[in-house]
Design a protein around this motif. Structure first.
Motif, PDB file in Angstrom:
ATOM      1  N   LYS A  78       0.828  -1.203   0.000  1.00 16.90           N
ATOM      2  CA  LYS A  78       0.000   0.000   0.000  1.00 16.90           C
ATOM      3  C   LYS A  78       0.866   1.258   0.000  1.00 16.90           C
ATOM      4  O   LYS A  78       0.608   2.209  -0.753  1.00 16.90           O
ATOM      5  N   MET A  79       1.915   1.262   0.821  1.00 18.63           N
ATOM      6  CA  MET A  79       2.814   2.424   0.904  1.00 18.63           C
ATOM      7  C   MET A  79       3.561   2.622  -0.407  1.00 18.63           C
ATOM      8  O   MET A  79       3.768   3.756  -0.853  1.00 18.63           O
TER       9      MET A  79
ATOM     10  N   GLU B 223       1.155   4.187  -2.932  1.00 14.36           N
ATOM     11  CA  GLU B 223       0.931   5.607  -2.627  1.00 14.36           C
ATOM     12  C   GLU B 223       2.125   6.447  -3.071  1.00 14.36           C
ATOM     13  O   GLU B 223       1.969   7.530  -3.641  1.00 14.36           O
ATOM     14  N   SER B 224       3.331   5.927  -2.814  1.00 10.77           N
ATOM     15  CA  SER B 224       4.536   6.632  -3.224  1.00 10.77           C
ATOM     16  C   SER B 224       4.640   6.700  -4.740  1.00 10.77           C
ATOM     17  O   SER B 224       4.999   7.733  -5.316  1.00 10.77           O
TER      18      SER B 224
ATOM     19  N   ALA C  53       2.196   6.620  -6.902  1.00  5.33           N
ATOM     20  CA  ALA C  53       1.190   7.547  -7.423  1.00  5.33           C
ATOM     21  C   ALA C  53       1.697   8.986  -7.365  1.00  5.33           C
ATOM     22  O   ALA C  53       1.545   9.748  -8.330  1.00  5.33           O
ATOM     23  N   GLU C  54       2.321   9.367  -6.255  1.00  2.15           N
ATOM     24  CA  GLU C  54       2.860  10.721  -6.113  1.00  2.15           C
ATOM     25  C   GLU C  54       4.031  10.957  -7.064  1.00  2.15           C
ATOM     26  O   GLU C  54       4.139  12.030  -7.674  1.00  2.15           O
TER      27      GLU C  54
ATOM     28  N   ALA D 152       9.311   6.482  -1.072  1.00  2.88           N
ATOM     29  CA  ALA D 152       8.585   5.651  -0.111  1.00  2.88           C
ATOM     30  C   ALA D 152       9.415   5.318   1.122  1.00  2.88           C
ATOM     31  O   ALA D 152       8.878   4.857   2.128  1.00  2.88           O
TER      32      ALA D 152
ATOM     33  N   LEU E 288      -1.664   0.500 -10.097  1.00  2.81           N
ATOM     34  CA  LEU E 288      -2.303   1.786  -9.797  1.00  2.81           C
ATOM     35  C   LEU E 288      -3.504   2.023 -10.708  1.00  2.81           C
ATOM     36  O   LEU E 288      -4.547   2.506 -10.270  1.00  2.81           O
TER      37      LEU E 288
ATOM     38  N   GLN F 178      -6.358  -0.076  -9.594  1.00  2.00           N
ATOM     39  CA  GLN F 178      -6.910   0.520  -8.375  1.00  2.00           C
ATOM     40  C   GLN F 178      -7.825   1.693  -8.717  1.00  2.00           C
ATOM     41  O   GLN F 178      -8.909   1.847  -8.154  1.00  2.00           O
ATOM     42  N   GLN F 179      -7.366   2.526  -9.654  1.00  2.00           N
ATOM     43  CA  GLN F 179      -8.132   3.697 -10.073  1.00  2.00           C
ATOM     44  C   GLN F 179      -9.440   3.289 -10.754  1.00  2.00           C
ATOM     45  O   GLN F 179     -10.510   3.860 -10.481  1.00  2.00           O
TER      46      GLN F 179
ATOM     47  N   TRP G   3      -3.851  12.494 -13.305  1.00  2.00           N
ATOM     48  CA  TRP G   3      -4.001  11.069 -13.616  1.00  2.00           C
ATOM     49  C   TRP G   3      -4.427  10.876 -15.070  1.00  2.00           C
ATOM     50  O   TRP G   3      -3.980   9.937 -15.743  1.00  2.00           O
TER      51      TRP G   3
END
Length: 212
Positions: free
Chosen positions: A17-18, A21-22, A24-25, A44, A65, A68-69, A108
């Protein structure tokens, strides 16, 4: 109060998960081609090996990702369907949701366009993306079937064809919004959705306006 110790599987999922998230940024800041595995790991706070323990490549990470989106989008549609019990209200809520999402997720949308060009040159990546699209079409078809079951009138398109049409409009409008910005008509998605899902109501509106 002592914190509950995570199991090995829970730690694995937390790390994944981390990393997502990293990623995606990092992708949002640097683009697909500009973001490297090293930069994602650095962002991350993990080693590059930690990424490869969860994802075989940067492409697989991006596809995770993307999945997920897409699933989040379908889940939102299901939520709107549960909240709005008439097709008319569902369409209005979807129009509002699309306009909000378009403004908030412009980065995105740009990434999708960049990755599209990459996927067109890589058959394995394109096929994985295709599988995700087909899953989204199937889920959206189910939503359309349920929403239209109590409505009068028949569409010339099957639920599957309607799902393909709606997703095509969403993606096309997202692209044009990036390019043309505020020149794109407001609430066009909601109007298009009404024409597709409630063509008879649109005819009634047109007829009443002509009479006046």
């Amino acid at each position: 109060m002592s914190r509950k110790r995570l199991t090995q599987e829970e730690r694995k999922q937390e790390t994944r998960k981390m990393l997502l998230e990293s990623a995606a940024e990092t992708f949002a800041k640097l683009g697909f081609h500009g973001a490297s595995v090293d930069k994602i790991a650095e962002f991350a706070g993990f080693t590059k090996g930690a990424i490869y323990a969860h994802f075989k490549s940067k492409e697989e990470l991006f596809l995770a990702l993307l999945e997920q989106q897409m699933q989040s989008h379908v889940n939102t549609i299901h939520q709107i369907m549960d909240e709005e019990h008439s097709l008319e209200h569902f369409i209005k809520k979807m129009g509002h949701y699309f306009d909000m999402d378009r403004e908030q997720n412009q980065a995105w949308s740009s990434l999708n366009m960049e990755f599209l060009l990459y996927a067109m040159r890589d058959e394995s990546v394109r096929q994985k993306w295709t599988d995700m699209i087909l899953e989204s079409v199937e889920q959206l078809s189910d939503v359309i079937t349920k929403m239209k079951s109590d409505e009068e009138g028949e569409s010339n398109l099957s639920p599957e064809e309607l799902a393909w049409t709606i997703l095509s409009i969403e993606n096309g409008m997202a692209i044009f919004n990036i390019i043309a910005g505020n020149n794109t008509p407001s609430n066009l998605y909601g109007k298009a959705l009404q024409n597709i899902l409630q063509p008879s109501s649109c005819k009634d509106i047109d007829s009443s306006s002509k009479i006046k």
